[in-house]
Design a protein around this motif. Structure first.
Motif, PDB file in Angstrom:
ATOM      1  N   ASN A  67       0.851  -1.185   0.000  1.00 63.23           N
ATOM      2  CA  ASN A  67       0.000   0.000   0.000  1.00 63.23           C
ATOM      3  C   ASN A  67       0.891   1.241   0.000  1.00 63.23           C
ATOM      4  OD1 ASN A  67      -1.458   2.299   1.445  1.00 63.23           O
ATOM      5  ND2 ASN A  67      -3.156   0.882   1.118  1.00 63.23           N
ATOM      6  N   ARG A  68       0.767   2.061  -1.029  1.00 68.24           N
ATOM      7  CA  ARG A  68       1.648   3.215  -1.196  1.00 68.24           C
ATOM      8  C   ARG A  68       1.552   4.189  -0.035  1.00 68.24           C
ATOM      9  NH1 ARG A  68       0.988   6.342  -6.728  1.00 68.24           N
ATOM     10  NH2 ARG A  68      -0.558   7.617  -5.627  1.00 68.24           N
ATOM     11  N   ASN A  69       0.333   4.454   0.430  1.00 67.45           N
ATOM     12  CA  ASN A  69       0.149   5.389   1.536  1.00 67.45           C
ATOM     13  C   ASN A  69       0.780   4.873   2.823  1.00 67.45           C
ATOM     14  OD1 ASN A  69      -1.474   6.801  -0.311  1.00 67.45           O
ATOM     15  ND2 ASN A  69      -2.789   7.531   1.331  1.00 67.45           N
ATOM     16  N   PHE A  70       0.573   3.574   3.090  1.00 70.10           N
ATOM     17  CA  PHE A  70       1.136   2.998   4.301  1.00 70.10           C
ATOM     18  C   PHE A  70       2.660   3.072   4.266  1.00 70.10           C
ATOM     19  CE2 PHE A  70       2.887  -0.505   6.784  1.00 70.10           C
ATOM     20  CZ  PHE A  70       2.246  -0.328   8.003  1.00 70.10           C
ATOM     21  N   SER A  71       3.255   2.739   3.135  1.00 71.09           N
ATOM     22  CA  SER A  71       4.714   2.748   3.016  1.00 71.09           C
ATOM     23  C   SER A  71       5.276   4.156   3.221  1.00 71.09           C
ATOM     24  CB  SER A  71       5.144   2.204   1.652  1.00 71.09           C
ATOM     25  OG  SER A  71       4.770   0.851   1.505  1.00 71.09           O
ATOM     26  N   ALA A  72       4.701   5.132   2.512  1.00 67.19           N
ATOM     27  CA  ALA A  72       5.214   6.503   2.601  1.00 67.19           C
ATOM     28  C   ALA A  72       5.055   7.061   4.015  1.00 67.19           C
ATOM     29  CB  ALA A  72       4.486   7.393   1.597  1.00 67.19           C
ATOM     30  N   ALA A  73       3.866   6.865   4.601  1.00 66.78           N
ATOM     31  CA  ALA A  73       3.610   7.408   5.935  1.00 66.78           C
ATOM     32  C   ALA A  73       4.466   6.712   6.989  1.00 66.78           C
ATOM     33  CB  ALA A  73       2.134   7.269   6.279  1.00 66.78           C
ATOM     34  N   THR A  74       4.656   5.390   6.849  1.00 67.76           N
ATOM     35  CA  THR A  74       5.442   4.642   7.825  1.00 67.76           C
ATOM     36  C   THR A  74       6.896   5.085   7.813  1.00 67.76           C
ATOM     37  OG1 THR A  74       3.996   2.711   7.669  1.00 67.76           O
ATOM     38  CG2 THR A  74       6.196   2.342   8.533  1.00 67.76           C
ATOM     39  N   VAL A  75       7.472   5.228   6.628  1.00 67.47           N
ATOM     40  CA  VAL A  75       8.875   5.654   6.532  1.00 67.47           C
ATOM     41  C   VAL A  75       9.031   7.075   7.070  1.00 67.47           C
ATOM     42  CG1 VAL A  75      10.776   6.154   4.955  1.00 67.47           C
ATOM     43  CG2 VAL A  75       9.377   4.115   4.613  1.00 67.47           C
ATOM     44  N   ALA A  76       8.106   7.971   6.700  1.00 67.70           N
ATOM     45  CA  ALA A  76       8.201   9.357   7.166  1.00 67.70           C
ATOM     46  C   ALA A  76       8.036   9.445   8.678  1.00 67.70           C
ATOM     47  CB  ALA A  76       7.145  10.212   6.467  1.00 67.70           C
ATOM     48  N   LEU A  77       7.049   8.736   9.224  1.00 71.79           N
ATOM     49  CA  LEU A  77       6.797   8.799  10.664  1.00 71.79           C
ATOM     50  C   LEU A  77       7.934   8.145  11.452  1.00 71.79           C
ATOM     51  CD1 LEU A  77       3.447   8.371  12.471  1.00 71.79           C
ATOM     52  CD2 LEU A  77       5.405   7.099  13.308  1.00 71.79           C
ATOM     53  N   SER A  78       8.389   6.981  11.003  1.00 70.11           N
ATOM     54  CA  SER A  78       9.438   6.269  11.743  1.00 70.11           C
ATOM     55  C   SER A  78      10.753   7.040  11.733  1.00 70.11           C
ATOM     56  CB  SER A  78       9.651   4.877  11.142  1.00 70.11           C
ATOM     57  OG  SER A  78       8.462   4.121  11.192  1.00 70.11           O
ATOM     58  N   THR A  79      11.137   7.535  10.559  1.00 74.69           N
ATOM     59  CA  THR A  79      12.379   8.293  10.458  1.00 74.69           C
ATOM     60  C   THR A  79      12.287   9.608  11.220  1.00 74.69           C
ATOM     61  OG1 THR A  79      12.726   7.347   8.251  1.00 74.69           O
ATOM     62  CG2 THR A  79      14.079   9.246   8.857  1.00 74.69           C
ATOM     63  N   GLY A  80      11.150  10.297  11.062  1.00 71.59           N
ATOM     64  CA  GLY A  80      10.960  11.562  11.773  1.00 71.59           C
ATOM     65  C   GLY A  80      10.971  11.371  13.274  1.00 71.59           C
ATOM     66  N   TYR A  81      10.316  10.308  13.744  1.00 71.07           N
ATOM     67  CA  TYR A  81      10.298  10.044  15.185  1.00 71.07           C
ATOM     68  C   TYR A  81      11.696   9.679  15.678  1.00 71.07           C
ATOM     69  CZ  TYR A  81       8.981   8.164  19.737  1.00 71.07           C
ATOM     70  OH  TYR A  81       8.881   7.939  21.092  1.00 71.07           O
ATOM     71  N   ILE A 137      -2.924   9.457   6.772  1.00 77.09           N
ATOM     72  CA  ILE A 137      -2.401   9.073   5.457  1.00 77.09           C
ATOM     73  C   ILE A 137      -2.114   7.573   5.418  1.00 77.09           C
ATOM     74  CG2 ILE A 137      -0.443   9.324   3.881  1.00 77.09           C
ATOM     75  CD1 ILE A 137      -0.157  12.227   4.957  1.00 77.09           C
ATOM     76  N   GLY A 138      -1.464   7.057   6.466  1.00 78.86           N
ATOM     77  CA  GLY A 138      -1.044   5.660   6.472  1.00 78.86           C
ATOM     78  C   GLY A 138      -2.182   4.669   6.533  1.00 78.86           C
ATOM     79  N   TYR A 139      -3.261   5.000   7.277  1.00 85.08           N
ATOM     80  CA  TYR A 139      -4.369   4.067   7.435  1.00 85.08           C
ATOM     81  C   TYR A 139      -5.396   4.173   6.308  1.00 85.08           C
ATOM     82  CZ  TYR A 139      -2.833   3.191  12.248  1.00 85.08           C
ATOM     83  OH  TYR A 139      -2.113   2.841  13.368  1.00 85.08           O
ATOM     84  N   ALA A 140      -5.288   5.209   5.486  1.00 85.94           N
ATOM     85  CA  ALA A 140      -6.288   5.433   4.442  1.00 85.94           C
ATOM     86  C   ALA A 140      -6.335   4.258   3.473  1.00 85.94           C
ATOM     87  CB  ALA A 140      -5.977   6.718   3.683  1.00 85.94           C
ATOM     88  N   GLY A 141      -7.536   3.703   3.289  1.00 88.69           N
ATOM     89  CA  GLY A 141      -7.729   2.653   2.301  1.00 88.69           C
ATOM     90  C   GLY A 141      -7.376   1.257   2.756  1.00 88.69           C
ATOM     91  N   LEU A 142      -6.895   1.096   4.000  1.00 86.31           N
ATOM     92  CA  LEU A 142      -6.580  -0.253   4.464  1.00 86.31           C
ATOM     93  C   LEU A 142      -7.865  -1.019   4.754  1.00 86.31           C
ATOM     94  CD1 LEU A 142      -3.598   0.238   6.952  1.00 86.31           C
ATOM     95  CD2 LEU A 142      -3.522  -0.711   4.640  1.00 86.31           C
ATOM     96  N   PRO A 143      -7.921  -2.324   4.449  1.00 85.55           N
ATOM     97  CA  PRO A 143      -9.110  -3.107   4.764  1.00 85.55           C
ATOM     98  C   PRO A 143      -9.313  -3.205   6.276  1.00 85.55           C
ATOM     99  CG  PRO A 143      -7.473  -4.442   3.623  1.00 85.55           C
ATOM    100  CD  PRO A 143      -6.924  -3.067   3.726  1.00 85.55           C
ATOM    101  N   PRO A 144     -10.570  -3.323   6.723  1.00 87.88           N
ATOM    102  CA  PRO A 144     -10.880  -3.333   8.159  1.00 87.88           C
ATOM    103  C   PRO A 144     -10.114  -4.377   8.959  1.00 87.88           C
ATOM    104  CG  PRO A 144     -12.893  -3.128   6.879  1.00 87.88           C
ATOM    105  CD  PRO A 144     -11.794  -3.375   5.898  1.00 87.88           C
ATOM    106  N   SER A 145      -9.872  -5.530   8.390  1.00 86.95           N
ATOM    107  CA  SER A 145      -9.251  -6.619   9.146  1.00 86.95           C
ATOM    108  C   SER A 145      -7.770  -6.395   9.422  1.00 86.95           C
ATOM    109  CB  SER A 145      -9.422  -7.938   8.384  1.00 86.95           C
ATOM    110  OG  SER A 145      -8.822  -7.846   7.108  1.00 86.95           O
ATOM    111  N   ARG A 146      -7.183  -5.352   8.837  1.00 84.97           N
ATOM    112  CA  ARG A 146      -5.725  -5.198   8.923  1.00 84.97           C
ATOM    113  C   ARG A 146      -5.289  -4.016   9.791  1.00 84.97           C
ATOM    114  NH1 ARG A 146      -3.419  -5.857   2.897  1.00 84.97           N
ATOM    115  NH2 ARG A 146      -1.570  -6.598   3.998  1.00 84.97           N
TER     116      ARG A 146
END
Length: 520
Positions: free
Chosen positions: A271-285, A388-397
């Motif tokens: 998922n493009r949004n999850f990847s981009a948001a995860t890298v930005a949030l993890s690196t920024g944190y 951004i990261g959670y947008a579009g993810l299926p409910p079960s995930r």
């Protein structure tokens, strides 16, 4: 046996308020424990009769077990139910906190910290899920705001509270303070959420994946913790840990991508949004956490600040973040969250560019002013990136995604801290060598300085010692300024990642809310 899936309606009124406070208290207690022991390590080590190096395992043991338990959240929540797992983890966290405070020796304390870190793992991602499911979809951004406030304030409050307790009471109280907070969180959560359990499913556990996860995370964390003391890759121990971690990590990734029931769902990165948001949030944190360790350390060692005062320099950031974060939650529903996240990263960059100009006679206002700007960055950091990261993810995930999100955030915090402390040492040594080039009898500034020191009643050797101390201070200052400058550049570079992601649907966190509620 699995339970029938029930879509619980959002909470309202007093129930919503009590539930939000209860879950937030548990999260605050959890995050606080990642930093509250840091400033108390010398006191704990002295009381238990061990060296400071051995005392650092109090932090490492918690971090390793916490990081390993976080990715298990998705599997555990489907097996046990989100509410039962959250309540059980919080109860065990309180018990582990009591055991930590009552520890008679270091091995007992380390075992208690391992238990505490392990049960702390599911608490943070589940707190997100419970809050998102409790709030109406239209107010999901507000739910994320409440969650992010606790994760922003706790790392700042930890060193201040830990230092104050160690100075005025005894070190066990840094763990005992969790008991009343945890009891309130358990009672409140049980009263509000006991009839809102999620569906459960019997799933096989990925045993090999779990073993590989324990090996590569454990080896990496120990390597990061002991690297500085053992001179990094000059030590065979560090080399062995690095190779072990790397090999286990490669096998872990290959296995998790092919297993039918992976313990960590790496396919989320498709998922493009999850990847981009995860890298930005993890690196920024990671950059943020490394700096909130580095700044107080510099102030204590080279500007003669007390531990409590150095911690207080960071306090305004938490205060500003608490005041502004609720507004961020409302803005996410109206403004593209990528814009808000850009404001966050730019605020961090401005803060660190400002700090990169520090001198040895830095005044209190110059320390506090950038911290206020950092507070703006914190207030607009978590909520937009989570949306951004959670947008579009299926409910079960959602639970698995949240667990992976927070696992990488904590891991990057540890990596960033270790890298920055080592880099500070290396840059300080380099600057000291460069400054020392002026230490000659032909330099009038050096001659005048040593002459003035000798006039005060010191001999020549003592005058050289005083001059070398000044060089140490200046070299440390220049080293820390280098890292502030590097942090600013990296925060600017992270902005590009935000615009790789697609804009979430109207309502910002609505998708995340739907995902969370769907897990019930």
């Amino acid at each position: 046996m699995s339970e029938k899936h029930i879509d619980h309606p959002p909470l309202q009124g007093a129930k919503l308020a009590i539930g939000a406070v209860a879950v937030s208290l548990a999260t605050f207690m959890n995050v606080l424990d990642t930093s509250i022991a840091n400033v108390s390590i010398p006191t704990i080590s002295g009381n238990l009769g061990v060296s400071s190096d051995q005392g650092t395992w109090v932090i490492t043991s918690f971090a390793v077990s916490n990081a390993i338990a976080l990715p298990l959240t998705g599997w555990l929540s489907q097996r046990l139910g989100q509410v039962r797992l959250f309540l059980g983890a919080t109860v065990l966290f309180v018990i582990a906190s009591w055991l930590c405070g009552a520890a008679p020796n270091l091995p007992f304390l380390l075992l208690a910290r391992v238990l505490q870190g392990a049960v702390a793992g599911p608490m943070i991602p589940l707190s997100q899920s419970l809050l998102l499911a409790a709030f109406p979809r239209s107010k999901s951004s507000l739910a994320l705001s409440l969650w992010s406030m606790t994760t922003l304030v706790a790392p700042v409050a930890g060193p201040i509270l830990g230092g104050w307790i160690s100075d005025n009471y005894t070190w066990p109280w840094i763990f005992y303070v969790n008991i009343p907070v945890g009891v309130l969180a358990v009672v409140g959560t049980w009263l509000i959420f006991r009839d809102r359990e999620s569906a459960t499913h019997k799933l096989p556990i990925d045993k090999l994946g779990l073993v590989l996860l324990v090996i590569w995370v454990g080896a990496l964390q120990i390597m990061l913790d002991k690297g500085k003391d053992l001179d990094w890759f000059s030590s065979p121990i560090i080399i062995a840990l690095a190779v072990t971690s790397a090999v286990a990590f490669v096998y872990f990734v290959a296995w998790e991508l092919t297993d039918r029931h992976p313990i960590v769902d790496l396919s989320l990165f498709k998922n493009r949004n999850f990847s981009a948001a995860t890298v930005a949030l993890s690196t920024g944190y990671g950059l943020y956490f490394a700096n909130i360790v580095l700044l107080p350390l510099w102030l204590q060692e080279f500007v003669n600040y007390r531990a409590t005062d150095a911690g207080l320099v960071l306090a305004p950031a938490g205060l500003v973040a608490v005041l502004l974060t609720p507004f961020t939650g409302k803005l996410v529903g109206r403004i593209d969250p990528r814009i808000l996240a850009t404001v966050s990263l730019l605020s961090f960059a401005v803060c660190f560019f400002w700090r990169a100009g520090y001198t040895s006679d830095v005044d209190p206002w110059s320390l506090v002013a950038p911290t206020l700007i950092q507070g703006v960055g914190l207030a607009t950091f978590f909520v937009p990136l989570l949306s951004i990261g959670y947008a579009g993810l299926p409910p079960s995930r959602i639970a698995a995604a949240s667990g992976l999100f927070n696992f990488l955030r904590i891991l990057c915090g540890g990596i960033g801290t270790s890298i920055f402390q080592t880099a500070w040492d290396h840059r300080s040594i380099l600057h000291h060598a460069q400054l020392n080039e002026v230490t000659t009898d032909y330099n009038p500034t050096f001659q005048q300085f040593t002459h003035q020191v000798q006039l005060a009643g010191n001999n020549r050797e003592q005058a050289y010692g005083v001059f070398n101390h000044v060089l140490d201070q200046q070299a440390a200052l220049l080293g820390v300024d280098d890292l502030f400058y590097l942090s600013a550049i990296l925060f600017v570079a992270l902005i590009a990642l935000l615009w790789i992601a697609r804009r979430p649907g109207h309502g910002g966190g609505g998708d995340a809310s739907a995902t969370a509620s769907g897990a019930h």
